[in-house]
Design an enzyme around this catalytic site. Structure first.
Site, PDB file in Angstrom:
ATOM      1  N   GLY A   1       2.337   6.536   8.449  1.00 17.47           N
ATOM      2  CA  GLY A   1       1.590   5.172   8.220  1.00 17.47           C
ATOM      3  C   GLY A   1       2.543   3.814   8.066  1.00 17.47           C
ATOM      4  O   GLY A   1       3.819   4.175   7.496  1.00 17.47           O
TER       5      GLY A   1
ATOM      6  N   CYS B   1       6.218   9.657  11.437  1.00 17.50           N
ATOM      7  CA  CYS B   1       6.120   8.360  12.111  1.00 17.50           C
ATOM      8  C   CYS B   1       7.362   7.617  10.955  1.00 17.50           C
ATOM      9  O   CYS B   1       8.400   8.046  10.929  1.00 17.50           O
ATOM     10  CB  CYS B   1       4.631   8.035  11.706  1.00 17.50           C
ATOM     11  SG  CYS B   1       4.136   6.702  12.028  1.00 17.50           S
ATOM     12  N   HIS B   2       6.255   6.908   9.901  1.00 19.40           N
ATOM     13  CA  HIS B   2       6.641   6.464   8.869  1.00 19.40           C
ATOM     14  C   HIS B   2       8.219   7.057   7.798  1.00 19.40           C
ATOM     15  O   HIS B   2       8.602   7.183   7.029  1.00 19.40           O
ATOM     16  CB  HIS B   2       6.469   5.499   8.226  1.00 19.40           C
ATOM     17  CG  HIS B   2       6.140   4.084   9.058  1.00 19.40           C
ATOM     18  ND1 HIS B   2       5.967   4.022  10.162  1.00 19.40           N
ATOM     19  CD2 HIS B   2       6.861   2.673   8.080  1.00 19.40           C
ATOM     20  CE1 HIS B   2       5.972   2.721  10.635  1.00 19.40           C
ATOM     21  NE2 HIS B   2       6.841   1.842   9.421  1.00 19.40           N
ATOM     22  N   GLY B   3       6.620   7.983   8.307  1.00 17.44           N
ATOM     23  CA  GLY B   3       7.638   9.799   6.942  1.00 17.44           C
ATOM     24  C   GLY B   3       8.951  10.269   7.419  1.00 17.44           C
ATOM     25  O   GLY B   3       9.705  10.491   6.703  1.00 17.44           O
TER      26      GLY B   3
ATOM     27  N   LEU C   1      10.902   8.349   7.192  1.00 14.45           N
ATOM     28  CA  LEU C   1      12.165   7.569   6.765  1.00 14.45           C
ATOM     29  C   LEU C   1      12.219   7.855   5.342  1.00 14.45           C
ATOM     30  O   LEU C   1      13.207   8.035   4.746  1.00 14.45           O
ATOM     31  CB  LEU C   1      11.316   6.288   6.372  1.00 14.45           C
ATOM     32  CG  LEU C   1      11.401   4.958   7.496  1.00 14.45           C
ATOM     33  CD1 LEU C   1       9.865   3.598   7.184  1.00 14.45           C
ATOM     34  CD2 LEU C   1      12.708   4.362   8.371  1.00 14.45           C
TER      35      LEU C   1
END
Length: 253
Positions: free
Chosen positions: A101, A133-135, A137
């Site tokens: 997200g 995705c941003h996960g 990070l």
């Protein structure tokens, strides 16, 4: 197996969460959700409804199948009764999935010390970890307590690429501002800094078609031992099936 799904309170991607959730449930696994405050989460309403995307609606809104899965997930008892991050016990789960997200409300999840500590332990203990995705990070920010380095140091990974992040921002920035830029630094740039070598970040192919249940092998994922990563919602179906397969290997072992 019992799989942990940590989520922010709101604004996570409905496709990147619900598609793996459905695949795991169908494979007989138990999914446990966790949020910062122990209250039910909510996906990014713009991605569910498509409102605010103007001419890019067909490209940025979740496909019908994913929206249906999200509705099922949101109605489930597990989703409606999550744990709080403070309640997380690493010994209680067999694996973790880190959904993506991009909206600013993702930050309490992406920056959670509790979630990062759990992920670090799983990476080091060879438990299955999946991130989209941003996960990714969260994995990049998880530290090995012995070395102080990211647990991704010495691993190969993918994540939301610079091209994908900048394209989404360019498509919507005129009226949505920084909606597609969670941080000033891109995901790819931050993740790459955590790696042993820049070449350990793989961008995968450029894809033009939309994802969906009719082409579950569409997309790009990257596995390094117990760790599976993917870039964006277009990779969700492929990621879901490959994570189920990864769990089967560990259950059989």
């Amino acid at each position: 197996m019992k799989i942990l799904f940590p989520l922010p309170s709101r604004d996570f991607d409905p496709t990147e969460s619900s598609v793996p959730w459905r695949a795991l449930i169908d494979a007989g696994h138990e999914v446990v959700f966790a949020t910062p405050d122990g209250q039910p989460a909510a996906a990014d309403r713009r991605i569910v409804s498509g409102r605010g995307f103007a001419i890019w609606r067909q490209w940025l809104r979740a496909v019908t199948h994913a929206r249906d899965l999200y509705a099922q997930m949101a109605d489930s008892d597990a989703f409606q009764h999550p744990l709080s991050f403070d309640q997380l016990d690493p010994e209680a789960f067999d694996a973790v999935v880190l959904t993506g997200g991009h909206a600013p409300s993702m930050k309490p999840y992406l920056e959670s010390e509790q979630v990062q500590a759990l992920v670090a332990k799983y990476m080091l203990d060879n438990k299955p970890v999946g991130a989209l995705c941003h996960g990714v990070l969260v994995v990049a920010r998880a530290r090995d307590p012995k070395t102080g380095r990211s647990v991704l140091h010495g691993r190969r990974t993918t994540a939301l690429t610079n091209a994908q992040e900048r394209m989404a921002w360019a498509m919507t920035g005129l009226w949505l501002g920084s909606y597609y830029r969670t941080y000033a630094q891109t995901v790819q740039d931050e993740v790459t800094q955590a790696l042993a070598a820049a070449a350990d970040f793989e961008t995968g192919p450029f894809l033009l078609r939309r994802e969906g249940p009719e082409r579950r092998d569409y997309g790009f994922t990257l596995r390094d031992r117990n760790y599976l990563s993917a870039r964006y919602f277009t990779d969700s179906y492929k990621f879901a099936d490959e994570f189920v397969a990864l769990l089967a290997e560990y259950a059989g072992g």
